[in-house]
Design a protein around this motif. Structure first.
Motif, mmCIF file in Angstrom:
data_model
loop_
_atom_site.group_PDB
_atom_site.id
_atom_site.type_symbol
_atom_site.label_atom_id
_atom_site.label_comp_id
_atom_site.label_asym_id
_atom_site.label_seq_id
_atom_site.Cartn_x
_atom_site.Cartn_y
_atom_site.Cartn_z
ATOM 1 N N ALA A 46 0.846 -1.197 0.000
ATOM 2 C CA ALA A 46 0.000 0.000 0.000
ATOM 3 C C ALA A 46 0.878 1.242 0.000
ATOM 4 C CB ALA A 46 -0.913 0.007 1.226
ATOM 5 N N GLU A 47 0.504 2.189 -0.841
ATOM 6 C CA GLU A 47 1.247 3.445 -0.918
ATOM 7 C C GLU A 47 0.268 4.618 -0.906
ATOM 8 O OE1 GLU A 47 4.035 5.996 -4.039
ATOM 9 O OE2 GLU A 47 3.248 4.032 -4.597
ATOM 10 N N PRO A 48 0.267 5.422 0.171
ATOM 11 C CA PRO A 48 -0.567 6.623 0.156
ATOM 12 C C PRO A 48 0.048 7.663 -0.789
ATOM 13 C CG PRO A 48 0.165 6.058 2.395
ATOM 14 C CD PRO A 48 0.974 5.265 1.437
ATOM 15 N N VAL A 49 -0.740 8.164 -1.715
ATOM 16 C CA VAL A 49 -0.265 9.190 -2.654
ATOM 17 C C VAL A 49 -0.946 10.499 -2.251
ATOM 18 C CG1 VAL A 49 -0.035 9.878 -5.070
ATOM 19 C CG2 VAL A 49 -0.051 7.449 -4.456
ATOM 20 N N ILE A 50 -0.150 11.445 -1.777
ATOM 21 C CA ILE A 50 -0.711 12.677 -1.223
ATOM 22 C C ILE A 50 -0.343 13.871 -2.102
ATOM 23 C CG2 ILE A 50 -0.646 11.746 1.109
ATOM 24 C CD1 ILE A 50 1.840 13.456 1.609
ATOM 25 N N GLY A 51 -0.914 15.011 -1.791
ATOM 26 C CA GLY A 51 -0.556 16.242 -2.485
ATOM 27 C C GLY A 51 -1.615 16.809 -3.398
ATOM 28 N N TYR A 52 -2.766 16.162 -3.499
ATOM 29 C CA TYR A 52 -3.809 16.645 -4.409
ATOM 30 C C TYR A 52 -4.440 17.951 -3.909
ATOM 31 C CZ TYR A 52 -3.547 12.181 -6.832
ATOM 32 O OH TYR A 52 -3.107 11.106 -7.558
ATOM 33 N N MET A 53 -4.320 18.230 -2.610
ATOM 34 C CA MET A 53 -4.901 19.458 -2.056
ATOM 35 C C MET A 53 -3.828 20.446 -1.631
ATOM 36 S SD MET A 53 -8.003 18.065 0.308
ATOM 37 C CE MET A 53 -8.539 19.727 0.657
ATOM 38 N N HIS A 54 -2.593 20.225 -1.999
ATOM 39 C CA HIS A 54 -1.484 21.035 -1.495
ATOM 40 C C HIS A 54 -1.627 22.494 -1.897
ATOM 41 C CE1 HIS A 54 2.420 22.065 -0.043
ATOM 42 N NE2 HIS A 54 2.875 22.388 -1.247
ATOM 43 N N ARG A 55 -1.574 23.395 -0.894
ATOM 44 C CA ARG A 55 -1.728 24.839 -1.146
ATOM 45 C C ARG A 55 -0.425 25.597 -0.934
ATOM 46 N NH1 ARG A 55 -4.479 27.457 2.443
ATOM 47 N NH2 ARG A 55 -4.139 25.903 4.060
ATOM 48 N N GLY A 56 0.612 24.928 -0.489
ATOM 49 C CA GLY A 56 1.875 25.606 -0.250
ATOM 50 C C GLY A 56 1.812 26.583 0.908
ATOM 51 N N ALA A 57 1.104 26.211 1.966
ATOM 52 C CA ALA A 57 0.901 27.129 3.095
ATOM 53 C C ALA A 57 2.219 27.549 3.720
ATOM 54 C CB ALA A 57 0.001 26.478 4.146
ATOM 55 N N GLU A 58 3.180 26.617 3.798
ATOM 56 C CA GLU A 58 4.453 26.947 4.444
ATOM 57 C C GLU A 58 5.198 28.046 3.683
ATOM 58 O OE1 GLU A 58 5.575 22.743 6.637
ATOM 59 O OE2 GLU A 58 6.103 23.015 4.536
ATOM 60 N N LYS A 59 5.085 28.051 2.365
ATOM 61 C CA LYS A 59 5.715 29.108 1.572
ATOM 62 C C LYS A 59 4.932 30.419 1.707
ATOM 63 C CE LYS A 59 9.138 30.215 -1.057
ATOM 64 N NZ LYS A 59 10.487 30.179 -0.454
ATOM 65 N N LEU A 60 3.597 30.311 1.782
ATOM 66 C CA LEU A 60 2.771 31.512 1.937
ATOM 67 C C LEU A 60 3.022 32.198 3.281
ATOM 68 C CD1 LEU A 60 -0.621 30.235 0.467
ATOM 69 C CD2 LEU A 60 0.883 31.950 -0.542
ATOM 70 N N PHE A 61 3.401 31.419 4.307
ATOM 71 C CA PHE A 61 3.726 32.018 5.606
ATOM 72 C C PHE A 61 4.794 33.104 5.463
ATOM 73 C CE2 PHE A 61 2.456 27.865 7.876
ATOM 74 C CZ PHE A 61 1.246 28.387 8.278
ATOM 75 N N GLU A 62 5.731 32.889 4.518
ATOM 76 C CA GLU A 62 6.865 33.807 4.366
ATOM 77 C C GLU A 62 6.455 35.135 3.736
ATOM 78 O OE1 GLU A 62 9.829 31.669 2.191
ATOM 79 O OE2 GLU A 62 9.602 29.872 3.419
#
Length: 380
Positions: A46-62
């Protein structure tokens, strides 16, 4: 005599089947994809494939100042908005060496526990729904509505409260709010037995969850799993007790860290339910203390432009789904130089790599639902 081997469907008996669950699927909380390798009905890999909802919040913090980043932190786990805000403001306050008024400390603790119950009620209702039991979700939403009403009154929001501020809270309580909050807590507590009887007392639910998806303590430590999922595997760790923040140091007599040894789907549900009961007790204890406190400020006066001094700090909180951490790096500007978010669901979902192999496809939904994750919390 000559033996002939006939393969059905292109030698299907010797070929593994790859099955994609998602990225759109009714049994997931958001957009998650699982890539399963099957041998018949048994999962081999089993492999969870993530990132379909990624908003880049950590970069937006900057690119946002210290007042604006609260909005970004609020949204990754949309069921724990108040708790998400808390980690950010605590990190900034620590950098500033700021002391928060006592009234704000107790109010934050109260609202964090009400938010914990709101979060847990969603999963207490939706998990049986995923296993075919539709009734509990109606009860869960009725209880959520009781608490949502008082949270909406104090903050103006139903999901994204935006009530925390660096230095305290947005504003003081409306007149009579403490009484209405106490009534809501009492109403919810009086009906929580529904989940004990209707769900835990259901033979079908117990049959689908007992002994299914057992997560070993070693896997909990290896993957950084936290929260009720870790405690259901016997890992006795809770930041509210082991590294107290807010007013939890004074609530040790009320705080109960619930653990189980089985580590299966049933144990995870039991931990979640027991933690909901205890969160209501903690909320009552906070209400008692707030009634005794004299009137006073709930925030600190801040300069027009807020700048954190140069340096780095790490603030973590016991969110409803597990440990939520913020690593803040400042270069002395009005925006963070770097803000790394450690979300509970991101680590917890990685445990599927260990949990799913060897189980049946029919048990996959039971295991997936018992991890109590929010996909926005995974993808950030």
């Amino acid at each position: 005599m000559t033996e002939t081997t006939v393969g059905i469907g292109g030698a299907a008996e010797s070929t593994d089947m790859v099955l994609n669950i998602g990225p759109q699927h009714p049994s997931t909380h958001g957009v998650l994809r699982l890539r399963l390798v099957l041998d018949g009905e048994r999962i081999q890999h089993a492999e969870p494939v993530i990132g379909y909802m990624h908003r880049g919040a950590e970069k937006l913090f900057e690119a946002r100042d210290y007042r604006q980043i609260i909005m970004l932190a609020n949204r990754h786990d949309w069921l724990s908005a108040f708790s998400n805000e808390l980690g950010v403001v605590m990190a900034v306050e620590r950098m500033l060496g700021m002391e928060v008024p006592e009234r704000a400390v107790w109010l934050r603790t109260l609202l964090a526990e009400l938010n914990r119950v709101l979060n847990h009620l969603m999963f207490l209702g939706s998990y049986p729904l995923e296993l075919g039991g539709i009734t509990p979700v109606f009860h869960a939403f009725r209880e959520r509505e009781e608490l949502q009403t008082v949270m909406e009154e104090i903050s103006g929001g139903r999901m994204h409260y935006m009530f925390n501020r660096v230095g305290g809270l947005k504003e003081d309580l409306p007149a009579g709010w403490l009484g209405r909050a106490r009534h809501a807590v009492a109403e919810v507590r009086s009906r929580m037995h529904v989940f004990d009887n209707l769900v835990l007392g259901n033979e079908i639910f117990r049959g689908r969850t007992r002994g299914v998806g057992v997560l070993a303590p070693e896997a909990v430590h290896a993957y950084g799993v936290s929260g009720p999922i870790a405690r259901a595997s016997g890992v006795d760790f809770d930041l509210r007790r082991d590294e107290p923040y807010l007013a939890y140091g004074e609530l040790q007599s009320t705080l109960e860290v619930v653990t189980r040894e089985e580590g299966d789907c049933l144990a995870r549900f039991e931990c979640l339910l027991a933690q909901s009961h205890n969160a209501l007790d903690l909320a009552d204890a906070c209400l008692d203390r707030l009634a005794e406190l004299p009137p006073g400020p709930v925030n600190q006066r801040l300069p027009k432009v807020l700048k954190a001094p140069e340096g780095a700090t790490y603030a973590w909180t016991e969110n409803p789904l597990g440990i939520n951490g913020y690593y803040l790096v400042s270069k002395g500007d009005k925006t963070p130089y770097r803000l790394k978010l450690r979300s509970a669901s991101f680590n917890n979902i990685q445990a599927l790599v260990e949990l799913l192999p060897g189980t049946l496809v029919a048990d996959m939904v039971a295991i997936l639902g018992s991890l109590f994750f929010v996909v926005g919390d995974i993808d950030k």
